[in-house]
Design an enzyme around this catalytic site. Sequence first.
Site, mmCIF file in Angstrom:
data_model
loop_
_atom_site.group_PDB
_atom_site.id
_atom_site.type_symbol
_atom_site.label_atom_id
_atom_site.label_comp_id
_atom_site.label_asym_id
_atom_site.label_seq_id
_atom_site.Cartn_x
_atom_site.Cartn_y
_atom_site.Cartn_z
ATOM 1 C CG ASP A 175 -107.280 41.496 -51.457
ATOM 2 O OD1 ASP A 175 -107.645 42.650 -51.145
ATOM 3 O OD2 ASP A 175 -106.534 40.803 -50.744
ATOM 4 C CE LYS A 200 -103.393 45.682 -44.278
ATOM 5 N NZ LYS A 200 -103.321 44.690 -45.325
HETATM 6 C C1 LIG Z 1 -103.373 43.330 -45.379
HETATM 7 C C2 LIG Z 1 -103.876 42.630 -46.567
HETATM 8 C C3 LIG Z 1 -104.559 41.398 -46.449
HETATM 9 C C4 LIG Z 1 -104.742 40.691 -45.127
HETATM 10 O O1 LIG Z 1 -105.550 41.408 -44.268
HETATM 11 P P1 LIG Z 1 -105.443 41.329 -42.666
HETATM 12 O O2 LIG Z 1 -106.502 42.262 -42.214
HETATM 13 O O3 LIG Z 1 -104.049 41.754 -42.308
HETATM 14 O O4 LIG Z 1 -105.700 39.913 -42.294
HETATM 15 C C5 LIG Z 1 -105.037 40.820 -47.605
HETATM 16 N N1 LIG Z 1 -104.854 41.394 -48.817
HETATM 17 C C6 LIG Z 1 -104.199 42.559 -48.957
HETATM 18 C C7 LIG Z 1 -104.046 43.143 -50.319
HETATM 19 C C8 LIG Z 1 -103.685 43.219 -47.844
HETATM 20 O O5 LIG Z 1 -103.022 44.367 -48.001
#
Ligand SMILES: *Cc1c(COP(=O)(O)O)cnc(C)c1O
Length: 387
Positions: A175, A200
Amino acid sequence: MDDDQFRIETRSIHAGQEPDEETGALMTPIHANSTYEQDAPGEHRGYEYSRTGNPTRTDLEENLASLENAEYGRAFASGMASINTVLNLLESGDHVVTGNDVYGGTHRIFTQVYEDYDLEFSFVDMTDLEAIESAFQENTELLWLETPTNPLMSIVDIEGAAEIAHDHDALCAIDNTFATPYLQNPLDLGADIVSHSLTKYLGGHSDVVGGALLTNDEELDEEFGFYQNSVGATPGPFESFLVLRGTKTLPVRMDRHCKNASAIASWLEDNPDVERVYYPGLASHPGHEIASEQMRDFGGMLSFELDASLEEASEVVSSTEVFTLAESLGGVESLIEQPAPMTHAAIPREERLEAGLKDSLIRVSVGIEHVDDLIGDLKQAFEQGLE
Ligand SMILES: *Cc1c(COP(=O)(O)O)cnc(C)c1O
């Protein structure tokens, strides 16, 4: 666009985006459309139905793939939808090794959704390659990790972790939301899959929710496409357009995020009210060396512990004027939050303290405002919150 020829600052603006053939419009049109005319039954011009494929989404997928040095990209309705798609690859009885500090939503889908389908998860300290290695079992099919992690910005050695996964014939998925493709490209370091929350930094303006999966493996990409179409958690054309608009400025935004965060981290480190600062750019951070090797810069996220009670720290985060008290991250505006009563409230206190998340821990997503205004704001909030 021939990806090998251009740098990320150029590809972020141009990859996947040619002027519209019919009109010459520079920007990707928002193809608000569900179905497509066929020339004869079964003979279409690349698109049949917008869950399966939409031209605005295609442009986004090509752009994101280019940014991650990937052959293939798939966009999803949220970061969680992309994580769900990776889990769709697994079967009951499979085991996953993951971090003990993964994103809360990731922990939730693992334990509260997929354990019911007989997937098994081990949560380990990912900064310790030996701990990763010893968590592997006969049935381990996936290593899932984040780096930097939330909220302590722990750094995981991607190359080392991917090697362990491959020694056990498991997939390694990263991720990469916190680092973004501008700072870190996990596929180049041996990972098989990169997952993003586009919500983000890639969107970058706190106005859209989205997700993506990138890979160099054609078979994996086809499976992702199958689940993308079968499950249907796809982004609409407007969301795709907004993220495309965001990625154009990713490199310039990240440069400023990093510069501001680095200055704030140094200021905090010298502040007597602050007990500890967690920013991988600081030489004092345990992950500094690995971060220097696998990241281009150290990102816009940091956290710090105040020499204060939970209540005093709450007072500080409630007293800022430029920083907004809010969860989430990665937008142009600075956000501040207190993990204990906010993002990490679901973790029992003892367990939270054991994981190193003190009551007075504060996390900030450093925006791209003027750094002196940000430091000045923290200063006055400290004065108000700390007697
Ligand atoms: C926000 C986030 C997610 C989830 O993403 P969404 O777009 O809110 O579903 C997954 N991993 C990390 C590291 C995040 O900051």
